[in-house]
Design an enzyme around this catalytic site. Structure first.
Site, short mmCIF file in Angstrom:
data_model
loop_
_atom_site.label_atom_id
_atom_site.label_comp_id
_atom_site.label_asym_id
_atom_site.label_seq_id
_atom_site.Cartn_x
_atom_site.Cartn_y
_atom_site.Cartn_z
N HIS A 1 4.55 -22.98 21.57
CA HIS A 1 3.27 -21.23 21.17
C HIS A 1 1.86 -21.76 20.57
O HIS A 1 0.65 -20.51 20.41
CB HIS A 1 3.81 -19.73 21.20
N GLU B 1 10.28 -20.79 31.17
CA GLU B 1 10.69 -21.02 29.05
C GLU B 1 11.89 -20.70 29.11
O GLU B 1 12.71 -21.67 28.05
CB GLU B 1 9.88 -19.77 28.66
#
Length: 314
Positions: free
Chosen positions: A205, A171
């Protein structure tokens, strides 16, 4: 090399590329059938706040085979995003600029060593929770700490591999290194890079709402919970992204944001009220430790995060 007066990309191109990186990263876990989740279409009325039990033919995100497939997917996606950065830098390279493309791309992506000080800013902020662990004697090598329980079971499991290693590393490479490199080439200001680019990280997300909705029964209450939890997660990840972007730009290295991401995943969200309720006789010292961490963080963030001759902060 890039100069403020002549950006190599347009801001629009940077927006599109950062969106592409997010789509590649998130999309990778849905491209493979073995990485996709599977839920029953049954609606289940549950007490508010209670998740239902897993059914036999369902596939949830903590299933070992799902985790393995997703780890492979996001690792591949990360490599693709880095390759795109290399291609972009090669295509925007001007004739009057002669430099080693590979070395320059690695430098922009932050694949360099970091000073020690940027790595200890996040633990400083968590002085309160760390002090509570000290009181509970669960810090490494204290009385209630055990190698098997606190290291092997937690970090060396497939879930631990995802939560504390692969997810933070991939990430940060995609949503910090790749995204910020593109915005830097587009001549974006530091303020935009710090406060705009993490919104892509937060948006990445949102797909967790799908899982929340199904796990809590596919009812209007479950939908409400999914929406609220998604908003909270978007806000939290965006704010955390602001911090990691700042660390990356000030240090010029991926190590500080990766270390911060790993450490925050390990520690979780601080819960001072709960901790004080467990040890009311330590209320003053716990509060002081939390206050020390917040003040220390505020004062040390700027001086400790900077690295001399940083590419992004000159």
């Amino acid at each position: 090399m890039y100069s403020d007066s002549s950006p190599l990309l347009s801001i629009t191109s940077a927006h599109l590329l950062s969106g592409l990186f997010a789509c590649i990263y998130v999309g990778s876990i849905y491209a493979s059938k073995s990485a996709r989740l599977r839920f029953s279409n049954r609606k289940v009325n549950l007490p508010e706040g209670q998740a239902r039990l897993k059914l036999q033919n369902e596939r949830w995100r903590d299933d070992p085979d799902v985790i393995k497939a997703r780890l492979l997917a996001v690792t591949s996606a990360t490599a693709i995003c880095c390759l795109i950065v290399f291609i972009v830098m090669k295509n925007v390279n001007r004739d009057d600029e002669i430099y080693n493309l590979t070395a320059n791309a690695w430098l922009h992506l932050g694949f360099t060593w970091s000073n020690v000080l940027p790595l200890v800013i996040t633990p400083l902020l968590f002085s309160g929770p760390l002090y509570v662990q000290f009181l509970e004697k669960t810090l490494p090598f204290q009385e209630n700490w055990g190698f098997e329980k606190h290291v092997v079971c937690r970090f060396l499991s497939i879930v631990g591999l995802r939560n504390y290693f692969v997810a933070p590393i991939t990430e940060e490479i995609v949503f910090r290194a790749c995204v910020l490199t593109i915005y830097y080439l587009a001549g974006a200001s530091r303020k935009k890079m710090i406060f705009l680019s993490p919104l892509v990280f937060g948006a990445a997300h949102i797909h967790h709402a799908f899982e929340t909705y199904h796990r809590y029964g596919r009812t209007p209450t479950a939908a409400k919970r999914a929406i609220i939890s998604t908003i909270i997660q978007f806000s939290y990840t965006s704010v955390f992204g602001f911090y990691c972007c700042y660390l990356f730009l000030r240090s010029g290295s991926l190590l500080p944001p990766i270390a911060a991401h790993m450490f925050c995943n390990i520690m979780g969200i601080p819960q001072p009220n709960y901790e004080i309720s467990l040890m009311p006789d330590r209320k003053l010292s716990i509060s002081a430790a939390y206050l020390f961490g917040i003040i220390g963080f505020a004062y040390m963030l700027k001086p400790w995060s900077y690295t001399n001759n940083c590419l992004y902060w000159q």
